[in-house]
Write an enzyme that holds these catalytic residues in place. Structure first.
Site, PDB file in Angstrom:
ATOM      1  CD  GLU A 185      -2.738  -1.333   2.455  1.00 39.83           C
ATOM      2  OE1 GLU A 185      -2.696  -0.401   3.282  1.00 39.83           O
ATOM      3  OE2 GLU A 185      -3.422  -2.348   2.616  1.00 39.83           O
ATOM      4  CG  ASN A 227      -0.456  -7.068  -1.215  1.00 43.79           C
ATOM      5  OD1 ASN A 227      -1.152  -7.687  -2.015  1.00 43.79           O
ATOM      6  ND2 ASN A 227      -0.805  -6.913   0.060  1.00 43.79           N
ATOM      7  CG  HIS A 263      -9.523  -6.156   1.391  1.00 41.80           C
ATOM      8  ND1 HIS A 263      -9.815  -7.251   2.178  1.00 41.80           N
ATOM      9  CD2 HIS A 263      -8.211  -5.885   1.596  1.00 41.80           C
ATOM     10  CE1 HIS A 263      -8.729  -7.622   2.833  1.00 41.80           C
ATOM     11  NE2 HIS A 263      -7.741  -6.818   2.493  1.00 41.80           N
ATOM     12  CD  GLU A 292      -4.237  -8.059   2.158  1.00 44.55           C
ATOM     13  OE1 GLU A 292      -5.083  -7.368   2.772  1.00 44.55           O
ATOM     14  OE2 GLU A 292      -3.039  -7.745   2.069  1.00 44.55           O
ATOM     15  CG  ASP A 294     -12.454  -9.356   2.613  1.00 38.27           C
ATOM     16  OD1 ASP A 294     -12.541  -8.384   1.840  1.00 38.27           O
ATOM     17  OD2 ASP A 294     -11.811  -9.299   3.673  1.00 38.27           O
TER      18      ASP A 294
END
Length: 379
Positions: A185, A227, A263, A292, A294
């Site tokens: 990030e 990432n 996400h 990651e 979801d």
């Protein structure tokens, strides 16, 4: 760059999983699948877990809950104390990502003190269960200890702190980590470097290349990744990462991959351009990964998702997996936790939830079957 075994272009699975009947079960406080899937959804009765359904060269992973400040006190460390959780973790996945246990505030709580016990336990568990480990993360603006964020250091001291941390942590697990999220990030949504990152702010963007070089020296076999979230559609943030990747590669920095966290929220459309984003980095000779995933949703009154919501969630999960399978060198696919019991989502997004592929009792949602059937079709 010499690449390992490549992931073949997927044979896209049909959306037959969406036809499974879904009906609310009020007593359980959730929804469940139709009769045939419901029998299979009970813990321990599944015939083919995700890791067995997947193509042999695609790792299927999950975040490993434990040590997170957002977890309920009943299970302060699910990985250690929840045995059913560990059974599902070992059965379903062949890749494990410490959710918190390798972040600075957990693994390096004091300047001259490291806490390796929780991370060691995950690495040991992974070895015992035929899993690889994704290391997460080395250079990030968040979840840093107060001694680092609030300390007064010269530029030389700060650089030495980061170098020592990387050599100590990466070196400890040398040969035991499949992939490291080295730089996490580092760009804002406008494509500019995050000034909240103490190392970038104080030392300049060149520290990113140094972090990759140090990580590679500490473990030459680990794949090293950029990432980030919010890179599921083309835009200035993706452009910034592509420009950075090109520059790092031109400078012979050991960058091996680019990852989308993915996400997602059902408030927004499914990421139907994700494959194109990943392909841009594959074209540079990099591995790609989903790290990651979801899919959170706004819950109706009473907290029970509707059948339509569950079907839409399953479609989002499938869209992301399809994108990974469509790109030749997408070699790792990780969901960020597998049970709503320990999901981070309700704490940070209070009006949203039900983001994972399993209910709190580890029974399976349509999203789980969407992943499993799509993986099986791609073998």
């Amino acid at each position: 760059m010499i690449k390992a075994i490549r992931v073949g272009v997927a044979v896209l699975a049909t959306s037959a999983f969406l036809a499974v009947a879904v009906q609310p079960v009020q007593a359980a406080g959730r929804a469940t699948t139709g009769a045939s899937a419901d029998r299979e959804s009970r813990l321990g009765t599944r015939t083919q877990p995700l890791r067995w359904a997947a193509p042999h060269d695609l790792r299927i992973g999950t975040a490993v809950a434990g040590g997170g400040h957002h977890l309920e006190q009943e299970y302060p460390d699910p990985f250690t104390y929840d045995r059913p959780y560990r059974r599902v973790l070992g059965r379903e996945f062949n890749s494990a990502s410490p959710e918190n246990q390798m972040k600075w505030e957990f693994i390096h709580p004091e300047r001259n003190k490291y806490n390796f016990k929780p991370a060691d336990a995950i690495v040991r568990f992974a070895r015992q269960h035929g899993q690889v480990v994704r290391g997460h993360t080395l250079l990030w603006h968040s979840q840093n200890p107060a001694w680092l964020q609030e300390g007064e250091f010269t530029k030389g001291e700060l650089r030495a702190i980061l170098k020592e941390h990387i050599f100590t942590v990466v070196g400890r697990y040398r040969g035991q980590i499949h992939q490291w999220d080295v730089a996490n990030e580092i760009f804002n949504e406008n494509g500019e470097y995050r000034q909240e990152n103490i190392f970038i702010r104080e030392l300049g963007p060149g520290i990113v290349a140094d972090a990759f070089r140090w990580a590679h020296r500490a473990d030459p076999k680990a794949q090293l990744f950029l990432n980030d979230y919010g890179v599921d559609w083309p835009g200035v943030k993706v452009d910034a990462y592509e420009a950075l990747a090109k520059q790092l590669l031109a400078d012979r920095v050991p960058l091996h991959g680019f990852a989308s966290q993915a996400h997602l929220s059902m408030r927004y459309g499914a990421p139907d351009q994700l494959a194109g984003v990943l392909q841009r980095f594959d074209d540079l000779g990099l591995y790609t990964a989903i790290t990651e995933l979801d899919v959170r949703m706004d819950l109706p009154e009473g907290g029970v998702p509707t059948a339509e919501q569950l079907q839409t969630q399953a479609a989002y999960y499938k869209t992301v997996l399809d994108a990974c399978l469509a790109v030749e060198d997408c070699n790792s696919f990780t969901i960020w936790g597998f049970t709503d019991k320990y999901s981070w989502v309700p704490v940070f997004f209070p009006s949203e939830g039900a983001a994972t592929v399993m209910w709190e009792d580890f029974s399976l949602k349509p999203a789980y079957f969407a992943l499993r059937d799509t993986l099986a079709a791609a073998r």
